[in-house]
Design an enzyme around this catalytic site. Structure first.
Site, PDB file in Angstrom:
ATOM      1  N   TYR A 120       0.813  -1.232  -0.048  1.00  9.20           N
ATOM      2  CA  TYR A 120      -0.085   0.039   0.108  1.00  9.20           C
ATOM      3  C   TYR A 120       0.891   1.340  -0.005  1.00  9.20           C
ATOM      4  O   TYR A 120       1.917   1.240   0.734  1.00  9.20           O
ATOM      5  CB  TYR A 120      -0.959  -0.021   1.168  1.00  9.20           C
ATOM      6  CG  TYR A 120      -1.778   1.135   1.403  1.00  9.20           C
ATOM      7  CD1 TYR A 120      -2.755   1.480   1.405  1.00  9.20           C
ATOM      8  CD2 TYR A 120      -0.909   2.405   2.303  1.00  9.20           C
ATOM      9  CE1 TYR A 120      -3.611   2.738   1.625  1.00  9.20           C
ATOM     10  CE2 TYR A 120      -1.515   3.484   2.475  1.00  9.20           C
ATOM     11  CZ  TYR A 120      -2.867   3.779   2.219  1.00  9.20           C
ATOM     12  OH  TYR A 120      -3.606   4.860   2.397  1.00  9.20           O
ATOM     13  N   GLU A 207      -4.543   7.459  -2.508  1.00  8.92           N
ATOM     14  CA  GLU A 207      -3.938   6.092  -2.276  1.00  8.92           C
ATOM     15  C   GLU A 207      -3.882   5.342  -3.297  1.00  8.92           C
ATOM     16  O   GLU A 207      -4.713   5.197  -4.166  1.00  8.92           O
ATOM     17  CB  GLU A 207      -4.991   5.510  -1.283  1.00  8.92           C
ATOM     18  CG  GLU A 207      -5.095   5.958  -0.111  1.00  8.92           C
ATOM     19  CD  GLU A 207      -6.321   5.386   0.968  1.00  8.92           C
ATOM     20  OE1 GLU A 207      -7.557   5.416   0.475  1.00  8.92           O
ATOM     21  OE2 GLU A 207      -5.962   4.920   1.974  1.00  8.92           O
TER      22      GLU A 207
END
Lengths: 400, 289
Positions: A120, A207
Site C-alpha cells: 500500500y 491512495e
C-alpha cells in the site's frame, strides 16, 4: 471531492505511473468490446465503479448479481458479458456505503496482472506538523484498522513541499517492505510522481492500494483513489468536470451549491441549522444530553444572501427524518436578520410542519427577533443554546 | 494589559475597500480600534472612513508605522496577502476568510517559519481586546474588559464562551479564535504561553473540538508549565464518531485516537478543569470568585 478509480488511474498514468490497460463500460456489450481491446486473452479484472473502498469484500443486494463482491476476476471471454450484466444496475453494499449501498452504473474492465508482491502507498495531509505524509505498509487490507490496532505496521514518512524523496527514505521503505535494492529507482520514481501529482492537483488524499510488482519488476498502480481539496478546485476546472453527481447525497449536493455544509448522521430526529461546525458539534452533544439525537445539520457558514439561506433551510425542512428544527445563529460576519428573512421565505414555500425553535445572538439579533415575532409563524424563540434544545425537546415530547 | 493587541497597536487593514471589510472596519473604528491605514491595490491615495489607503503593505508601514494587520481578502488571495505581511515584517496578521486551499496553507506555514509574524487564522472571527482593539468580525456588544483570556478553535463557540464569561460576571482580557480550518497559523501552545505572560489574564477559557491533535499538544505544553493559571476547557464533539472533516486520513495519522473523550482525558491529566457542557463554563468561573 472524490473521483472514481478509472479517473484516478488516468491521472496517475498522465504522471508516468504505470496502470493496467483498462476500459470503462456502461453496458455488457461495451464491457465485452473493452476487454478485447485491453487484452486479447484473459484473465481480466472487472471492477464496479462506485466511490467506496472495500469493494471486493462487498455484496450485492440483488440476487441476479450473484454472491461475489464488486471486484471480480474473469478467466474466460464468454463470462465478460454475463458478469457485466450481473453487476450493472445492481446495488453494491460495502463497509463504507451504509446499508443502502450504491448503484453500479459502470464497470471498469482491466487486463489482469500477475504480481510477485503487493503493498500500500498513500499520501495524506498531516495537519499536525503540517506536511504531506507518505504511508507505506505491506498490508493491503483495512488501513484504518491497521492504524488503530497495529500502527507499527505502517511506515510514516513526512515530505516537504519541494522535496523529492531521499535515498535514505527510499532505503528505509525498501527494507520495511523487505524489497530488493533493485527496486530503488522504480520506487523512488513512483513516489515522486505521486507526490508531484498530489501537489500540482491540490489533492488531500491519494491512495494506491495496492501497488503491484509484476513479473518484469514493474511497479503498477492496481487500484487508485484520489480526493481533492474542494477549496482549490477553482484552480482545476478539468478535475471539477470529473465530479459524479450521482455519488452524492442530494441534500449535500444542493447545500454545496449554496456554499453551505450539510452533514447527515445515522438516526436522530432533530435537524439543526447553525453557522459554524463547532456549534454543530456542541449542539449534537447537548441534544444528546437531553435524550434526543441530531439527524442532520446545515452549516450556513458566513452566508449573507437571504435566498441562499432560505434554500438551505428548505433542505432541513424537507428531510423526512426531521421531527423538530433548531436554528442557532450567533451572528458575527453573518447577520441574524438575513436568517430571519430566510426562515420566513422557506416556511412560506414548503410550510412549517414540525416545531421550530430559534435562538439568535450577535449581529442584528433584535431586528431578527422582531421579524420573526411579527411574521405570525409558530416559532419559539430562546435566549441560549441550552434553552433552545430544552424547549424543542419539550415541545416534541408533548406533541407525541 | 492584554495579549497581541491593545489600544496602542497600530493596525492596518488589507483589503479595506471590500464590502464585508467596510461593515466590520466601521464597527472596529467605533469601538476605538487604532486603525492607521488600509491597503487596496490601485486605491492608494484615497481615504476610507477617514483611514488613508495605500497600494502596498510596505507603503502603509512606511507612512503609518502599522504593526499588525487584519486581512479581509478572499480565500484565493490569502497566500499572497500573508506573504506581503510576512515580508514587510508585521508582527501580527489575522486572516478572516474561510476556504483557503490546503496547499496554500502549507506554503504559508513554511513562510512563517523563522519570520517575525504571528498568523491567526484562517477561518477565524479574529482577535478582540474589549474596548481597545478588534481585528475581526466579532458580534457587537457581547465583550467586556476583564481578566479572563479566551482562546477557541471554533468560531461560533467563541461567541458562546464569551457570553458564558459575561454571565459569570467577568470580562475578557483578550479573545482569540484560532480558526476552523484544517491547517491554522497559530495553535493553543503559543496563546497559552502569551496568556501566562500577561499580568492581566488571571484565568483562561479554552474551547477545543474534534479533529486534529491541537488540544492534546496544548495540554502537553500546559502540563510542563511551572506556574499554571487556571484553565477551564470545553471540547465539542462527544457524540460525533470520528474526525468528520478529515475522516479517514485524520484517523490514520492519529491512530484513531481523535475522540473528544481522549482530548478531555489529556486536558484533565495536564491539570485543566474540563467541563462537559458549555453552560458549565459560567458556573465554573463563579466558583473562582
Amino acid at each position: 471531492m472524490n473521483i472514481h478509480e478509472y479517473q484516478a488511474k488516468k491521472i496517475l498514468q498522465s504522471y508516468g505511473i504505470k496502470v493496467p490497460e483498462g476500459a470503462i463500460a456502461y453496458t455488457p456489450g461495451e464491457a465485452k468490446r473493452g476487454a478485447q481491446r485491453v487484452a486479447p486473452h484473459g484473465p481480466w479484472m472487472m471492477k464496479a465503479q462506485i466511490q467506496s473502498g472495500a469493494r471486493a469484500d462487498g455484496h450485492f443486494l440483488e440476487k441476479k448479481a450473484g454472491r461475489k463482491g464488486g471486484i471480480r476476476l474473469i478467466k474466460h471471454r464468454k463470462d465478460i458479458f454475463t458478469e457485466a450484466e450481473k453487476m450493472l444496475g445492481a446495488t453494491l453494499v460495502t463497509k463504507q456505503t451504509g446499508d443502502k449501498g450504491k448503484t453500479v452504473s459502470k464497470v471498469y474492465v482491466e487486463k489482469y496482472y500477475n504480481t510477485k508482491q503487493m503493498f500500500y502507498a498513500g499520501l495524506i495531509i498531516n495537519r499536525n506538523i503540517p506536511c504531506i505524509t507518505l504511508l507505506i505498509t505491506a498490508s493491503t487490507t483495512n488501513m484504518l484498522e491497521l492504524a488503530v490496532n497495529e500502527p507499527e505496521k505502517i511506515l510514516y514518512t513526512n515530505l516537504g513541499l519541494d522535496d523529492k524523496i531521499t535515498d535514505e527514505q527510499i532505503d528505509k521503505i525498501l527494507s520495511f517492505l523487505h524489497l530488493d535494492k533493485k527496486y530503488r529507482s522504480g520506487l523512488s520514481d513512483f513516489i515522486n510522481q505521486m507526490h508531484k501529482a498530489f501537489l500540482e492537483l491540490d489533492a488531500i488524499m491519494m491512495e494506491v492500494n495496492p501497488v503491484g510488482i509484476d513479473e518484469e519488476d514493474n511497479l503498477i498502480a492496481l487500484d487508485a483513489k484520489i480526493s481533492f481539496d474542494d477549496n482549490a478546485l477553482y484552480r482545476h476546472p478539468d478535475i471539477l468536470q470529473l465530479h459524479d453527481d450521482s455519488e452524492e447525497d442530494d441534500s449535500s449536493l444542493k447545500a454545496a451549491q449554496y456554499g453551505f455544509g450539510y452533514y447527515k448522521l445515522d438516526g436522530g430526529s432533530i435537524g439543526c441549522i447553525v453557522n459554524g461546525d463547532g456549534v454543530a458539534l456542541s449542539m449534537a452533544d447537548m441534544i444528546n444530553a437531553y435524550g434526543e439525537q441530531m439527524a442532520c445539520f446545515l452549516n450556513v457558514k458566513g452566508g449573507v444572501d437571504k435566498d441562499k439561506i432560505s434554500a438551505g433551510i428548505k433542505l432541513i425542512m424537507t428531510n423526512p427524518r426531521v421531527e423538530g428544527i433548531l436554528i442557532n445563529i450567533l451572528g458575527g460576519f453573518l447577520r441574524c436578520n438575513l436568517v430571519a428573512d430566510g426562515i420566513i421565505a422557506a416556511a412560506s414555500e414548503v410550510g412549517l410542519n414540525v416545531p421550530l425553535v430559534v435562538r439568535f445572538e450577535g449581529t442584528n439579533k433584535d431586528e431578527a427577533k422582531d421579524i420573526l415575532d411579527s411574521s405570525g409563524l409558530p416559532v419559539t424563540q430562546a435566549e441560549s443554546m441550552e434553552e433552545a434544545v430544552e424547549k424543542l425537546v419539550k415541545i416534541m415530547r408533548e406533541s407525541d | 494589559m492584554s495579549i497581541l493587541v491593545n489600544k496602542h497597536t497600530k493596525i492596518l487593514v488589507q483589503g479595506i475597500t471590500g464590502v464585508q471589510a467596510s461593515f466590520h472596519v466601521q464597527r472596529a473604528l467605533a469601538m476605538g480600534t487604532n486603525i492607521v491605514s488600509g491597503v487596496s491595490p490601485q486605491r492608494g491615495g484615497t481615504k476610507y472612513f477617514g483611514v488613508p489607503v495605500f497600494n502596498t503593505v510596505k507603503e502603509a508601514i512606511t507612512a503609518t508605522k502599522a504593526e499588525a494587520s487584519v486581512l479581509f481578502v478572499p480565500a484565493m488571495a490569502v497566500k499572497s496577502a500573508v506573504q506581503e505581511a510576512v515580508e514587510s515584517g508585521l508582527k501580527l496578521a489575522v486572516t478572516i476568510a474561510a476556504g483557503v486551499p490546503v496547499r496554500d496553507m502549507l506554503e504559508i506555514k513554511a513562510m512563517l517559519k523563522g519570520s517575525a509574524t504571528t498568523l491567526i487564522g484562517p477561518n477565524t472571527p479574529g482577535i478582540i481586546t474589549p474596548k481597545e482593539a478588534c481585528l475581526g468580525i466579532f458580534p457587537e456588544n457581547i465583550h467586556q474588559p476583564g481578566n479572563i483570556g479566551l482562546v477557541s478553535r471554533s468560531s461560533t463557540l467563541t461567541y458562546e464562551a464569551t457570553l458564558e464569561i459575561d454571565k459569570a460576571g467577568f470580562g475578557q482580557s483578550t479573545v482569540i479564535g484560532l480558526g476552523d480550518d484544517m491547517i491554522i497559523g497559530t495553535d493553543f501552545v503559543d496563546i497559552l504561553k502569551r496568556f501566562h505572560e500577561d499580568d492581566k489574564t488571571k484565568t483562561i477559557v479554552l474551547i477545543g473540538k474534534l479533529g486534529g491533535m491541537y488540544e492534546e499538544i496544548g495540554a502537553e505544553f500546559y502540563a510542563g508549565l511551572l506556574h499554571k493559571k487556571p484553565v477551564i476547557a470545553y471540547i465539542a464533539g462527544t457524540t460525533m464518531p470520528f474526525d468528520y472533516k478529515m475522516g479517514y486520513a485524520g484517523d490514520i495519522i492519529t491512530h484513531g485516537k481523535i475522540t473528544a473523550e481522549r482530548k478531555r482525558q489529556a486536558m484533565r491529566q495536564a491539570g485543566m478543569t474540563v467541563v462537559e457542557n458549555l453552560s458549565q463554563i459560567s458556573e465554573c468561573l463563579k466558583t473562582l470568585k
